[in-house]
Design an enzyme around this catalytic site. Structure first.
Site, short mmCIF file in Angstrom:
data_model
loop_
_atom_site.label_atom_id
_atom_site.label_comp_id
_atom_site.label_asym_id
_atom_site.label_seq_id
_atom_site.Cartn_x
_atom_site.Cartn_y
_atom_site.Cartn_z
NE ARG A 92 -3.98 -2.45 2.20
CZ ARG A 92 -4.72 -2.65 1.17
NH1 ARG A 92 -4.87 -1.75 0.07
NH2 ARG A 92 -5.30 -3.85 1.28
CB ILE B 80 3.78 5.60 2.77
CG1 ILE B 80 3.93 5.61 4.17
CG2 ILE B 80 4.34 7.10 1.84
CD1 ILE B 80 5.35 5.55 4.60
CD GLU C 125 6.90 12.59 -5.74
OE1 GLU C 125 6.71 11.64 -4.96
OE2 GLU C 125 6.05 13.69 -5.93
CB VAL C 126 10.08 5.88 -5.78
CG1 VAL C 126 10.79 4.65 -5.61
CG2 VAL C 126 9.55 6.86 -4.76
CG HIS D 35 6.13 2.88 -8.68
ND1 HIS D 35 7.58 3.58 -8.88
CD2 HIS D 35 5.47 3.91 -8.35
CE1 HIS D 35 7.35 4.70 -8.77
NE2 HIS D 35 6.16 5.01 -8.66
CG HIS E 175 0.91 5.02 -8.66
ND1 HIS E 175 1.07 5.61 -7.55
CD2 HIS E 175 1.95 5.21 -9.46
CE1 HIS E 175 1.97 6.23 -7.50
NE2 HIS E 175 2.77 5.94 -8.75
#
Ligand code: AMP
Ligand code: ZN
Length: 125
Positions: free
Chosen positions: A38, A40, A104-105, A109, A111
């Site tokens: 999940r 953060i 940002e990371v 990934h 979402h």
């Protein structure tokens, strides 16, 4: 701060540290090649991030280097959506990529967002 060796290169990456168990995460699904946890700072009632355990900086790098693993990430994201009960009402899957994409990371990934109407896909520039 711990440094990890990724593809033979010493690196440091937040999501690699989650994979390594060095940073806690609320894991909802794990396979041999993927991890889902999940977000953060959730932007919707359901907001899960789905990553390959191996480090690739974005979806372009992942798809070019390992299309099979890219498929694993998509399949894992779809399974998360199913497990969270999202497909009937609809949901959104996003890969923010690079600067204009708002990434940002820099560990690729997906979402997975849902559980309520999500509004416009892109806010006006
Ligand atoms: P992006 O802007 O696409 O790179 O998204 C990065 C996402 O990672 C953001 O939605 C953050 O809220 C989320 N995030 C940052 N740190 C963590 C963490 N430790 N655990 C879970 N999600 C995180
Ligand atoms: Zn990483």
């Amino acid at each position: 701060m711990t440094c990890l060796t990724i593809h033979g290169v010493t690196n440091d990456c937040l999501f690699c540290r989650i994979v390594a168990g060095e940073i806690p995460a609320d894991v909802v699904r794990e396979t041999d090649s993927t991890l889902a946890f999940r977000d953060i700072r959730p932007k919707a009632p359901v907001h899960v991030l789905v990553i390959p355990k191996a480090h690739y900086q974005d979806v372009d790098d992942l798809t070019a280097a390992d299309p099979g693993l890219a498929g694993d990430v998509l399949a894992a994201a779809a399974a998360v959506a199913q497990a969270e009960g999202l497909p009937t009402a609809g949901y959104r899957m996003i890969f923010n990529t690079g600067g204009y994409g708002g990434q940002e990371v820099f560990h690729v990934h997906a979402h997975v967002l849902g559980g309520a109407p999500l509004g416009p896909m892109v806010s006006p520039a």
